[in-house]
Write an enzyme that holds these catalytic residues in place. Structure first.
Site: not given
Ligand code: NAD
Length: 284
Positions: A53, A97, A120
């Site tokens: 990422k 995460q 997200d």
């Protein structure tokens, strides 16, 4: 024989567009979007995702920070860290995460992220917004699937779409997105009666269950579009999807391979969400 949907290529095109737009915005706004990723503990798979990422974020011209926290961190300490990032005007996108250690409640963490920085797209407010058709930051993997369908001009309106799997990160949101695009959507799962019969009526099949080679050619209607979200590692270390590519590709008109199909789209959509969040926060 099917047309192969090349997610690697589409993701690259998307990243190039994001890079160009970021460079233009840098001139206007005087700063680049910032994506901050928080990782707790030392799960090797999570560490590898976080590295990717950051790598792609930097490549498109973003600033990207990684905050590494020990496995032993308390939930309260993690929430305090997120609050700090929420309040920091230099941070545009926050990603925690997953999975988190079991002593930390994931839903509490997701709810703590400021909605406008939740790149997200997992915050309940975004999820609700998606289900009522608002313009939200959408979860990256299903948003990537929609980009693939659009890139290949695959019609969704009036089509029968069958989603296999009802997870919060793929199954449910892709069903909402396909519905928004006027497909007639059926969601199936581990308790669905006679799933092969339901699947074989689909014009568009999205499979996201985490079971290698689950969907075989006999469950695919001639000419259907098959999207394989699964990522499974075999004993030999090979990556395989939830679809038996060999038999399904004999029936499908379009099919995604694994690897190189849906997978590369997820990070590209994360970058797209970060850019969108940055523009909104900067009134651009
Ligand atoms: P999950 O593990 O959270 O949920 C699995 C879902 O599959 C459940 O809803 C369950 O009801 C359903 N299911 C399980 N067995 C079934 C069966 N035999 N028949 C019908 N339904 C069944 O799933 P997830 O997080 O959505 O992940 C699914 C797969 O997609 C995994 O392989 C995961 O690694 C992969 N994935 C890939 C990406 C990507 O970037 N490409 C992103 C997320 C997930």
């Amino acid at each position: 024989m099917s047309n192969i949907i090349d997610g690697k290529h589409v993701a690259k095109v998307l990243r190039e567009n994001i890079k160009t737009e970021t460079a233009e915005l840098l001139e206007k706004a005087g700063k680049a979007p910032n994506l901050t990723v928080v990782i707790v503990g030392e799960n090797p798979a999570s560490q590898s995702y976080v590295r990717s990422k950051k790598k792609f974020a930097i490549e498109v011209g973003f600033e990207s920070d990684t905050i590494e926290l020990p496995e032993s961190i308390t939930e309260a300490q993690l929430l305090a860290q997120i609050e700090k990032l929420n309040a920091d005007p230099n941070v545009n996108g926050i990603l925690v995460q997953l999975p988190l250690p079991t002593h930390i409640n994931e839903q509490t963490v997701i709810r703590t992220i400021a909605v406008e920085k939740d790149v997200d797209g997992f915050h309940p407010e975004q999820v609700g917004g998606l289900s009522i058709g608002l313009d939200t930051l959408e979860p990256c993997t299903p948003a990537g699937i929609i980009e693939l369908l659009k890139y290949y001009n695959i019609e969704t309106s009036g089509k029968n779409a069958v989603v296999i799997g009802r997870s919060n990160i793929v199954g449910k949101p892709i069903a909402s997105m396909l519905l928004k695009l006027n497909a007639t959507v059926t969601i199936t799962h581990s308790r669905t009666a006679n799933l092969p019969a339901v699947a074989s009526g689909a014009d568009i099949l999205v499979v996201a269950i985490g079971k290698p080679h689950f969907l075989t050619g006999d469950m695919v209607k001639d000419g259907a579009v098959v999207i394989d979200v699964g990522i499974n590692r075999t004993k030999e270390g090979k990556l395989v999807g939830d679809v038996d590519f060999e038999s399904a590709s004999k029936k499908a008109s379009y099919i995604t391979p694994v690897p190189g199909g849906v997978g590369p789209m997820t990070i590209a959509m994360l970058l797209a969400n970060t850019l969108k969040a940055f523009k909104k926060q900067s009134n651009l």
